[in-house]
Design a protein around this motif. Structure first.
Motif, PDB file in Angstrom:
ATOM      1  N   LEU A  46     -10.826  -6.930  -4.026  1.00 26.06           N
ATOM      2  CA  LEU A  46     -10.534  -5.826  -4.661  1.00 26.06           C
ATOM      3  C   LEU A  46     -11.618  -5.089  -5.406  1.00 26.06           C
ATOM      4  O   LEU A  46     -11.518  -3.872  -5.759  1.00 26.06           O
ATOM      5  CB  LEU A  46      -9.778  -6.548  -5.718  1.00 26.06           C
ATOM      6  CG  LEU A  46      -8.294  -6.970  -5.545  1.00 26.06           C
ATOM      7  CD1 LEU A  46      -7.640  -7.693  -6.799  1.00 26.06           C
ATOM      8  CD2 LEU A  46      -7.488  -6.235  -4.836  1.00 26.06           C
ATOM      9  N   GLY A  47     -12.636  -5.574  -5.488  1.00 22.69           N
ATOM     10  CA  GLY A  47     -13.906  -4.930  -5.769  1.00 22.69           C
ATOM     11  C   GLY A  47     -15.095  -6.092  -6.375  1.00 22.69           C
ATOM     12  O   GLY A  47     -15.094  -7.123  -5.870  1.00 22.69           O
ATOM     13  N   HIS A  53     -17.840 -10.689  -7.340  1.00 32.28           N
ATOM     14  CA  HIS A  53     -16.895  -9.900  -6.831  1.00 32.28           C
ATOM     15  C   HIS A  53     -15.372 -10.567  -6.859  1.00 32.28           C
ATOM     16  O   HIS A  53     -15.294 -11.661  -7.534  1.00 32.28           O
ATOM     17  CB  HIS A  53     -17.116  -9.953  -5.135  1.00 32.28           C
ATOM     18  CG  HIS A  53     -17.038 -11.257  -4.323  1.00 32.28           C
ATOM     19  ND1 HIS A  53     -18.210 -11.915  -4.606  1.00 32.28           N
ATOM     20  CD2 HIS A  53     -16.278 -11.776  -3.705  1.00 32.28           C
ATOM     21  CE1 HIS A  53     -17.837 -12.803  -3.904  1.00 32.28           C
ATOM     22  NE2 HIS A  53     -16.753 -12.858  -3.110  1.00 32.28           N
ATOM     23  N   LEU A 119      -2.893  -3.613  -8.675  1.00 37.22           N
ATOM     24  CA  LEU A 119      -3.179  -3.167  -7.134  1.00 37.22           C
ATOM     25  C   LEU A 119      -3.260  -1.802  -7.201  1.00 37.22           C
ATOM     26  O   LEU A 119      -3.446  -1.184  -6.105  1.00 37.22           O
ATOM     27  CB  LEU A 119      -1.408  -3.549  -6.515  1.00 37.22           C
ATOM     28  CG  LEU A 119      -1.515  -5.153  -6.453  1.00 37.22           C
ATOM     29  CD1 LEU A 119      -0.272  -5.323  -5.664  1.00 37.22           C
ATOM     30  CD2 LEU A 119      -2.759  -5.896  -5.973  1.00 37.22           C
ATOM     31  N   HIS A 120      -3.227  -1.006  -8.536  1.00 39.00           N
ATOM     32  CA  HIS A 120      -3.588   0.476  -8.464  1.00 39.00           C
ATOM     33  C   HIS A 120      -5.146   0.681  -8.700  1.00 39.00           C
ATOM     34  O   HIS A 120      -5.359   1.772  -9.331  1.00 39.00           O
ATOM     35  CB  HIS A 120      -2.660   1.296  -9.324  1.00 39.00           C
ATOM     36  CG  HIS A 120      -1.247   0.837  -8.813  1.00 39.00           C
ATOM     37  ND1 HIS A 120      -0.669   1.954  -8.056  1.00 39.00           N
ATOM     38  CD2 HIS A 120      -0.097   0.212  -9.245  1.00 39.00           C
ATOM     39  CE1 HIS A 120       0.569   1.588  -7.712  1.00 39.00           C
ATOM     40  NE2 HIS A 120       0.856   0.583  -8.502  1.00 39.00           N
ATOM     41  N   LYS A 121      -5.929  -0.270  -8.496  1.00 40.02           N
ATOM     42  CA  LYS A 121      -7.315  -0.055  -8.861  1.00 40.02           C
ATOM     43  C   LYS A 121      -7.648   0.251 -10.287  1.00 40.02           C
ATOM     44  O   LYS A 121      -7.142  -0.564 -11.182  1.00 40.02           O
ATOM     45  CB  LYS A 121      -7.907   1.020  -8.086  1.00 40.02           C
ATOM     46  CG  LYS A 121      -7.691   0.522  -6.402  1.00 40.02           C
ATOM     47  CD  LYS A 121      -8.246   1.865  -5.591  1.00 40.02           C
ATOM     48  CE  LYS A 121      -8.152   1.620  -4.025  1.00 40.02           C
ATOM     49  NZ  LYS A 121      -8.691   2.543  -3.273  1.00 40.02           N
ATOM     50  N   ASP A 122      -8.484   1.054 -10.605  1.00 35.04           N
ATOM     51  CA  ASP A 122      -8.914   1.324 -11.993  1.00 35.04           C
ATOM     52  C   ASP A 122      -8.992   2.660 -12.294  1.00 35.04           C
ATOM     53  O   ASP A 122      -8.937   3.504 -11.216  1.00 35.04           O
ATOM     54  CB  ASP A 122     -10.481   0.588 -12.254  1.00 35.04           C
ATOM     55  CG  ASP A 122     -11.211   0.925 -11.122  1.00 35.04           C
ATOM     56  OD1 ASP A 122     -11.566   2.104 -10.773  1.00 35.04           O
ATOM     57  OD2 ASP A 122     -12.152   0.061 -10.625  1.00 35.04           O
ATOM     58  N   SER A 125     -11.119   5.360 -10.243  1.00 34.00           N
ATOM     59  CA  SER A 125     -10.544   5.867  -8.911  1.00 34.00           C
ATOM     60  C   SER A 125      -9.657   6.940  -8.977  1.00 34.00           C
ATOM     61  O   SER A 125      -9.360   7.503  -8.112  1.00 34.00           O
ATOM     62  CB  SER A 125      -9.661   4.611  -8.411  1.00 34.00           C
ATOM     63  OG  SER A 125      -8.505   4.305  -8.956  1.00 34.00           O
ATOM     64  N   GLU A 165     -14.276   1.936 -14.881  1.00 35.16           N
ATOM     65  CA  GLU A 165     -14.363   0.752 -14.068  1.00 35.16           C
ATOM     66  C   GLU A 165     -13.813  -0.620 -14.563  1.00 35.16           C
ATOM     67  O   GLU A 165     -13.225  -1.490 -13.955  1.00 35.16           O
ATOM     68  CB  GLU A 165     -15.520   0.211 -13.508  1.00 35.16           C
ATOM     69  CG  GLU A 165     -16.291   1.545 -12.603  1.00 35.16           C
ATOM     70  CD  GLU A 165     -17.289   2.307 -13.356  1.00 35.16           C
ATOM     71  OE1 GLU A 165     -18.248   2.900 -12.894  1.00 35.16           O
ATOM     72  OE2 GLU A 165     -16.739   2.527 -14.740  1.00 35.16           O
ATOM     73  N   LEU A 168      -8.241  -1.067 -15.655  1.00 32.74           N
ATOM     74  CA  LEU A 168      -7.454  -1.441 -14.293  1.00 32.74           C
ATOM     75  C   LEU A 168      -6.072  -0.845 -14.663  1.00 32.74           C
ATOM     76  O   LEU A 168      -5.352  -0.852 -15.769  1.00 32.74           O
ATOM     77  CB  LEU A 168      -7.037  -3.159 -14.401  1.00 32.74           C
ATOM     78  CG  LEU A 168      -8.384  -3.681 -14.134  1.00 32.74           C
ATOM     79  CD1 LEU A 168      -8.036  -5.173 -13.847  1.00 32.74           C
ATOM     80  CD2 LEU A 168      -9.256  -3.156 -13.086  1.00 32.74           C
TER      81      LEU A 168
END
Length: 319
Positions: A46-47, A53, A119-122, A125, A165, A168
């Motif tokens: 995920l990152g 990580h 699941l929609h990143k940060d 993005s 970042e 979330l």
């Protein structure tokens, strides 16, 4: 693996350091020793950051999706890991702070803990260079982050790591966002000095402390970083590269802060309404004693923040 209990209750401000130390001791004694593959199936990464990580995993027996943060033992002190985990666990009851599963593990190579996956990143993005994000989404973020930061501050802590970042996304329109990553969070009053380079989010009172005794941290430092974050959301730029007079964009901002005159508004601030500019000037007051609290943002959410058709200059640093 048993889940921790009774560790997310409200912590009065003056008791925060003591409660955290108690939680650290308890967690160190109950740390589960296991290899990740024994209990979890890795789905994907995920990152990845400087210190570790994050993997998306599922529990092999229950099938529960989880985010697993792994910190290499070779470069991470046990106390550092436990501190980040316990701070996150003590704050996880808030709806705009990442939820925790109460599971901390130690494998042969890593320390790790599990939390709810985003699941929609940060935020980083979805920030478009020179544009930012839609104003309604920016206001949704602002309201939730104000609530989360006030909650953290009420516990006697300063978050110290506000940046896109670490926000979330749980839906693409920012209706639900959550703060994560509490490795830099410290009790209010802790003396710190700058140990890395100055970045856009660094409050000016910290920017010149490399050779000094340090300064006691305060919630006003979070207000500063929050102001920088909001500027990025509305413009797609950082307002400056460094919060130092040598930075020409910061120098322009310092002059505007001093005079407050319309003619001194920096070029890349001119896409903002007067209300939004005033809101950010308050959060970004050069004197921390005069800096507005994060909650002041709520007074402005009913006002327009971005000028219709406004287009900022391309001179600022892109986010």
């Amino acid at each position: 693996m048993a889940e921790s209990s009774a560790v997310t209750a409200a912590v009065p401000e003056r008791a925060a350091p003591t409660k955290l130390e108690e939680l650290l001791e308890i967690t160190a004694q109950s740390l589960v020793r296991a290899e990740v593959a024994e209990h979890y199936e890795v789905v994907r990464e995920l990152g990845r950051g400087k210190y570790g990580h994050v993997m998306l995993v599922t529990h092999r027996q229950r099938g529960t999706p989880m985010a697993l943060k792994l910190l290499p033992k070779a470069s991470t002190k046990l106390h550092t890991f436990l501190y980040e985990y316990c701070v996150a666990l003590s704050l996880a009851t808030h709806p705009a702070i990442i939820g925790m599963f109460g599971i901390a593990i130690e494998s042969s190579q890593y320390y790790g803990f599990l939390y709810e996956p985003a699941l929609h990143k940060d935020l980083i993005s979805i920030i478009k260079p020179r544009d930012g994000i839609p104003e309604p989404a920016a206001k949704q973020c602002a309201k939730q982050l104000v609530s989360a930061l006030e909650f953290i501050h009420s516990r006697g802590l300063v978050y110290r790591d506000i940046k896109p970042e670490n926000v979330l996304l749980f839906d693409p329109d920012c209706r639900l966002v959550k703060l994560t990553d509490f490795g830099l969070t410290r009790p209010k009053g802790t003396k710190l000095k700058l140990v890395a380079g100055v970045i856009p989010y660094t409050a000016p009172e910290l920017s010149n402390t490399a050779d000094a005794q340090g300064v006691p941290i305060d919630t006003s430092m979070d207000a500063w970083a929050f102001g920088v974050l909001l500027f990025c959301l509305l413009t797609g730029y950082f307002p400056w590269e460094q919060s130092l007079p040598e930075d020409p964009f910061f120098e322009d901002f310092m002059q505007w802060q001093e005079t407050g005159l319309e003619k001194d508004v920096p070029r890349h601030w001119r896409r903002l309404t007067a209300e939004a500019a005033g809101m950010l000037r308050s959060l970004l007051a050069l004197d921390p004693a005069k800096r507005g609290p994060v909650s002041a943002v709520l007074r402005y959410v009913s006002c327009p923040w971005r000028l219709e058709g406004g287009r900022g200059e391309e001179a600022a640093v892109k986010s």
